[in-house]
Design a protein around this motif. Sequence first.
Motif, PDB file in Angstrom:
ATOM      1  N   MET A 157      30.132 -10.841  26.945  1.00 56.62           N
ATOM      2  CA  MET A 157      29.008 -10.122  26.339  1.00 56.62           C
ATOM      3  C   MET A 157      28.823  -8.746  26.955  1.00 56.62           C
ATOM      4  O   MET A 157      28.510  -7.780  26.257  1.00 56.62           O
ATOM      5  N   ASN A 158      29.027  -8.632  28.264  1.00 55.74           N
ATOM      6  CA  ASN A 158      28.861  -7.335  28.910  1.00 55.74           C
ATOM      7  C   ASN A 158      29.897  -6.334  28.392  1.00 55.74           C
ATOM      8  O   ASN A 158      29.603  -5.143  28.222  1.00 55.74           O
ATOM      9  N   SER A 159      31.092  -6.817  28.110  1.00 53.62           N
ATOM     10  CA  SER A 159      32.137  -5.922  27.601  1.00 53.62           C
ATOM     11  C   SER A 159      31.816  -5.419  26.197  1.00 53.62           C
ATOM     12  O   SER A 159      32.333  -4.392  25.763  1.00 53.62           O
ATOM     13  N   LEU A 160      30.941  -6.151  25.476  1.00 51.44           N
ATOM     14  CA  LEU A 160      30.558  -5.768  24.119  1.00 51.44           C
ATOM     15  C   LEU A 160      29.232  -5.013  24.069  1.00 51.44           C
ATOM     16  O   LEU A 160      28.730  -4.688  22.986  1.00 51.44           O
ATOM     17  N   GLY A 161      28.648  -4.751  25.238  1.00 52.11           N
ATOM     18  CA  GLY A 161      27.376  -4.035  25.271  1.00 52.11           C
ATOM     19  C   GLY A 161      26.195  -4.894  24.864  1.00 52.11           C
ATOM     20  O   GLY A 161      25.199  -4.378  24.347  1.00 52.11           O
ATOM     21  N   ASP A 181      28.961 -10.582  14.003  1.00 55.96           N
ATOM     22  CA  ASP A 181      29.203  -9.135  13.979  1.00 55.96           C
ATOM     23  C   ASP A 181      29.712  -8.560  15.289  1.00 55.96           C
ATOM     24  O   ASP A 181      30.443  -7.573  15.289  1.00 55.96           O
ATOM     25  N   ALA A 182      29.399  -9.166  16.435  1.00 53.90           N
ATOM     26  CA  ALA A 182      29.913  -8.651  17.701  1.00 53.90           C
ATOM     27  C   ALA A 182      31.197  -9.367  18.126  1.00 53.90           C
ATOM     28  O   ALA A 182      32.169  -8.738  18.541  1.00 53.90           O
ATOM     29  N   PHE A 183      31.214 -10.698  17.987  1.00 53.65           N
ATOM     30  CA  PHE A 183      32.381 -11.471  18.416  1.00 53.65           C
ATOM     31  C   PHE A 183      33.432 -11.623  17.326  1.00 53.65           C
ATOM     32  O   PHE A 183      34.557 -12.033  17.617  1.00 53.65           O
ATOM     33  N   GLY A 184      33.071 -11.329  16.105  1.00 57.20           N
ATOM     34  CA  GLY A 184      34.071 -11.250  15.048  1.00 57.20           C
ATOM     35  C   GLY A 184      34.532 -12.560  14.455  1.00 57.20           C
ATOM     36  O   GLY A 184      35.628 -12.642  13.887  1.00 57.20           O
ATOM     37  N   VAL A 188      32.926  -8.526  10.239  1.00 57.50           N
ATOM     38  CA  VAL A 188      31.627  -7.881  10.037  1.00 57.50           C
ATOM     39  C   VAL A 188      31.470  -6.733  11.020  1.00 57.50           C
ATOM     40  O   VAL A 188      31.772  -6.876  12.208  1.00 57.50           O
ATOM     41  N   ASP A 189      31.000  -5.600  10.549  1.00 47.95           N
ATOM     42  CA  ASP A 189      30.747  -4.437  11.398  1.00 47.95           C
ATOM     43  C   ASP A 189      29.480  -4.682  12.215  1.00 47.95           C
ATOM     44  O   ASP A 189      28.394  -4.833  11.644  1.00 47.95           O
TER      45      ASP A 189
END
Length: 624
Positions: free
Chosen positions: A252-256, A465-468, A480-481
């Motif tokens: 999660m930290n790597s994805l902000g 949308d974050a993890f795809g 998803v964007d």
Amino acid sequence: MFDCYAGKILHVDLSNGEIWSVPLSENWVRNYIGGEGFGAIYLAESLAKGIDGLSAENKLLFACGPLTDTKAPCCGRTVVMFKSPLTGTIGASNVGGAWAPQLKRAGFDMLVVHGQTPNPTYLSINNDEITLHSAEKVWGKTTKETTEIIRQELGNPEAEIACIGEAGEKLVRFATIMVGNEHAAGRGGGGAVMGAKKLKAIAVYGTKARTQIHNNDQFNNAVKKAIQELHNEAFIREELMKYGTPSFFDAMNSLGLVPAYNWQRTTTNFNDSLGHKAYHEKLEVKQDRCYNCPIGCVRLTRIPKGKYEGRSGSGPEYETLAAFGQKLGNKDLYSIVAANYIANDLGLDIISAGQVIATAMEWYEKGIIDQNKTDGLVLSWGNSDAIVEIVERIARRQGTFATLLGEGSLRAAQSIGGDAEKYVMHVKGQEMAADGVRSSKGEALSHMLSPRGADHLRPYGATFDAFGYLEEELGVTERVDPFSEENKDWFKPFEELSMATNLLGVCLFASITLAVKGRTWAELFSNGSGRKYSYIDLFKASERVINIERLFNIREGFSKKDDYLPQRFSTGPAPDGPGKGQVVDQDKLLELVYKIKGWDSQGVPTKEKLSELDLTEIGKKLLG
């Protein structure tokens, strides 16, 4: 008697000591399935408008689902419901362990606690033997001490105990109910409701046979399918099973997605200090698991050195590492773990506690408060000693400032005045969890629209949308964007899948990464109960409950204005991380998702939607 159900609801009135049970309603089973569904319809039908969450009029419910205490994986969850003393919304919390399976073995699908008692009391349920006991000897004790003493007093080391600590006794508005000293019904202040009732604990033990399964062969096939789906999902297999929820931190930290310094930043370099590798290297760690759970994400830990050497307990979970760590600029893992143990022992919601402290630290940074206001504490970022100290002070309401923080960050800010409210990160009065909203517009929606206030799990929007992740069952066949406010059709069915786990009595983690499918849950329910349900039917029941909770909140005075995140997320672009420069267009999100849900422009379910869901009558009752 219904297959898969115990068939009875137990009522206990603390005001007069009356105890009775009623048969389970066939209408409830058909329309609301169980768990949170039973709780939502009961509160909607039984609570008068505008009651105080800490009053005798509030109800405290503990509910099972039809899959509770079956062979279905992850079937140990207990749903706890009430009107929240923190937010004034419907209160819904969910806790693991093995408490609900024992309630069902005792012969009940739900417990309803009424009234208040003037003296500390605990309740014991041993099959059909229901007894109220004096709790004077455990009042003021920690949750761990309370559990041990009550088991000894009852002469039953296998009794499951749900209890409160000092935070609940002293009516901290975000106090938890702890189960087995390892699991927290954390959100919304259920512990304060229990404390206001002077109910220290509920011990439950059942020896009756498991409830009947309608079609054992087909049910067992569905069980095998669900377990295989869990093992097939890479994140669950390679991360969650091996490392527990701390495995979330690094990804999660790597994805902000991990907020820092009270959401002023969206990522840091704290992974080496707080990530799952550091966690398992610096702590003594043992895996544990809830009832009939193949995942086993619980971690029992011990601090091996330093000023907190020798302390031990459950956790910390991911949310704790963020709440007492990165949100506060704190890299000291041992202080985070120590604060976690204190919060569990005293019965304090870690998500709210960490966010309350983060808010107070930004007040301190901005000069809104100083040491004179904080009773001498230096609330500077990363001050690990102060963090451990303030957690204990809040839970015990020690000092004027900690007592104020125990009211929740919004009430505290309103008391302080000036610009204090500007730095409160909440929705509907509930503190935000540690799951980024500028790098995941789906997660923004989750926080905005949850009926219980700011919430990261209803649904966990970052999954798509974050993890795809992709999932044809939910209509997501292309990536998803995460930064787009468009294309949110998936939000509604994913929210319904998430609610379905709360209706059935199973853990959301089985489906948070889309491992166990909606179809599989429907197969388990159908073959267990003998009531033919497709996953579309299951989602429709979820939608019904989601709309009841929306109606409840509207009746209590909540409206579209309460669906907004703090202004920071609309006007303050993310300063760093993958989502750098991102803000949240909240009006656009609400307009889009209200329409998808069948709500009008103000977020009120339309007459057509209520008719479709067979909620016309409850709509009239709640809205007039």
